[in-house]
Design a protein around this motif. Sequence first.
Motif, short mmCIF file in Angstrom:
data_model
loop_
_atom_site.label_atom_id
_atom_site.label_comp_id
_atom_site.label_asym_id
_atom_site.label_seq_id
_atom_site.Cartn_x
_atom_site.Cartn_y
_atom_site.Cartn_z
N GLY A 1 13.43 60.89 -0.11
CA GLY A 1 14.13 61.71 -1.08
C GLY A 1 13.22 62.54 -1.96
N GLU A 2 11.91 62.31 -1.90
CA GLU A 2 10.96 63.10 -2.68
C GLU A 2 10.76 64.45 -2.02
N ASN A 3 10.71 65.49 -2.82
CA ASN A 3 10.40 66.83 -2.31
C ASN A 3 8.88 67.00 -2.38
N LEU A 4 8.21 66.84 -1.25
CA LEU A 4 6.75 66.88 -1.22
C LEU A 4 6.20 68.25 -1.60
N GLU A 5 7.02 69.27 -1.49
CA GLU A 5 6.57 70.62 -1.85
C GLU A 5 6.37 70.77 -3.35
N ASP A 6 6.87 69.82 -4.14
CA ASP A 6 6.68 69.86 -5.59
C ASP A 6 5.28 69.43 -6.01
N TYR A 7 4.50 68.93 -5.06
CA TYR A 7 3.16 68.43 -5.36
C TYR A 7 2.10 69.36 -4.77
N GLU A 8 0.95 69.43 -5.44
CA GLU A 8 -0.13 70.28 -4.94
C GLU A 8 -0.91 69.63 -3.81
N THR A 9 -1.14 68.32 -3.92
CA THR A 9 -1.93 67.62 -2.90
C THR A 9 -1.26 66.31 -2.51
N LYS A 10 -1.72 65.76 -1.39
CA LYS A 10 -1.24 64.44 -0.96
C LYS A 10 -1.56 63.39 -2.02
N PHE A 11 -2.71 63.51 -2.64
CA PHE A 11 -3.11 62.52 -3.63
C PHE A 11 -2.23 62.56 -4.87
N ASP A 12 -1.72 63.73 -5.21
CA ASP A 12 -0.75 63.83 -6.31
C ASP A 12 0.53 63.09 -5.96
N VAL A 13 0.97 63.24 -4.72
CA VAL A 13 2.18 62.54 -4.24
C VAL A 13 1.97 61.03 -4.38
N LEU A 14 0.84 60.56 -3.89
CA LEU A 14 0.56 59.12 -3.92
C LEU A 14 0.46 58.60 -5.35
N ARG A 15 -0.31 59.28 -6.16
CA ARG A 15 -0.54 58.83 -7.54
C ARG A 15 0.78 58.78 -8.33
N GLU A 16 1.60 59.80 -8.18
CA GLU A 16 2.87 59.87 -8.93
C GLU A 16 3.90 58.85 -8.46
N ASN A 17 3.73 58.33 -7.24
CA ASN A 17 4.72 57.40 -6.69
C ASN A 17 4.18 55.98 -6.55
N LEU B 1 -4.09 55.33 -2.77
CA LEU B 1 -4.61 56.58 -2.23
C LEU B 1 -5.03 56.47 -0.76
N GLU B 2 -5.33 55.27 -0.32
CA GLU B 2 -5.72 55.06 1.08
C GLU B 2 -4.60 55.36 2.07
N MET B 3 -3.38 55.48 1.57
CA MET B 3 -2.22 55.72 2.43
C MET B 3 -1.99 57.21 2.71
N GLU B 4 -2.92 58.06 2.33
CA GLU B 4 -2.73 59.51 2.50
C GLU B 4 -2.52 59.93 3.94
N ARG B 5 -3.02 59.17 4.88
CA ARG B 5 -2.86 59.53 6.30
C ARG B 5 -1.41 59.50 6.76
#
Length: 139
Positions: free
Chosen positions: A111-127, A131-135
């Motif tokens: 349900g998260e809109n990933l386009e609202d984030y600049e980087t994968k790490f922002d997505v991970l940190r905010e949720n 960070l190791e799960m970026e793959r």
Amino acid sequence: MNWIMRTLDREIKKHRTNNPFEIAKNRNIIIRYFPLGQTLGFYMKNVRHQVITINSDIEDYLKKFVCAHELGHAILHKDENTPFLHKNTLFSKDKIEREANEFAVHLLLHGENLEDYETKFDVLRENGIPLEMERYIFF
């Protein structure tokens, strides 16, 4: 769509949530907390009871990810004894862990809109996802 995502979608629709604690409760999976040292958590099935054990000493945000990961095992690998499999069969424990990680990341990001984030790490940190799960995130 792979089988993990199909399974995940079914669970979310069935339980009307992506909260791993609520899904576990609805599935009658026991969640317990113990100090586990360096171990974040584990899943086991004894007789007919599924049990997720979470390290009581870790941060709350990480408990949610650990619960989602162990719920992945409970749903995707419910009858697996991973130490036995790792030592005695050709089925890789690493594969089981990757599948549980993929399940956990996509469950928590449902349900998260990933386009609202600049980087994968922002997505991970905010949720609250390590960070190791970026793959497991695809833009």
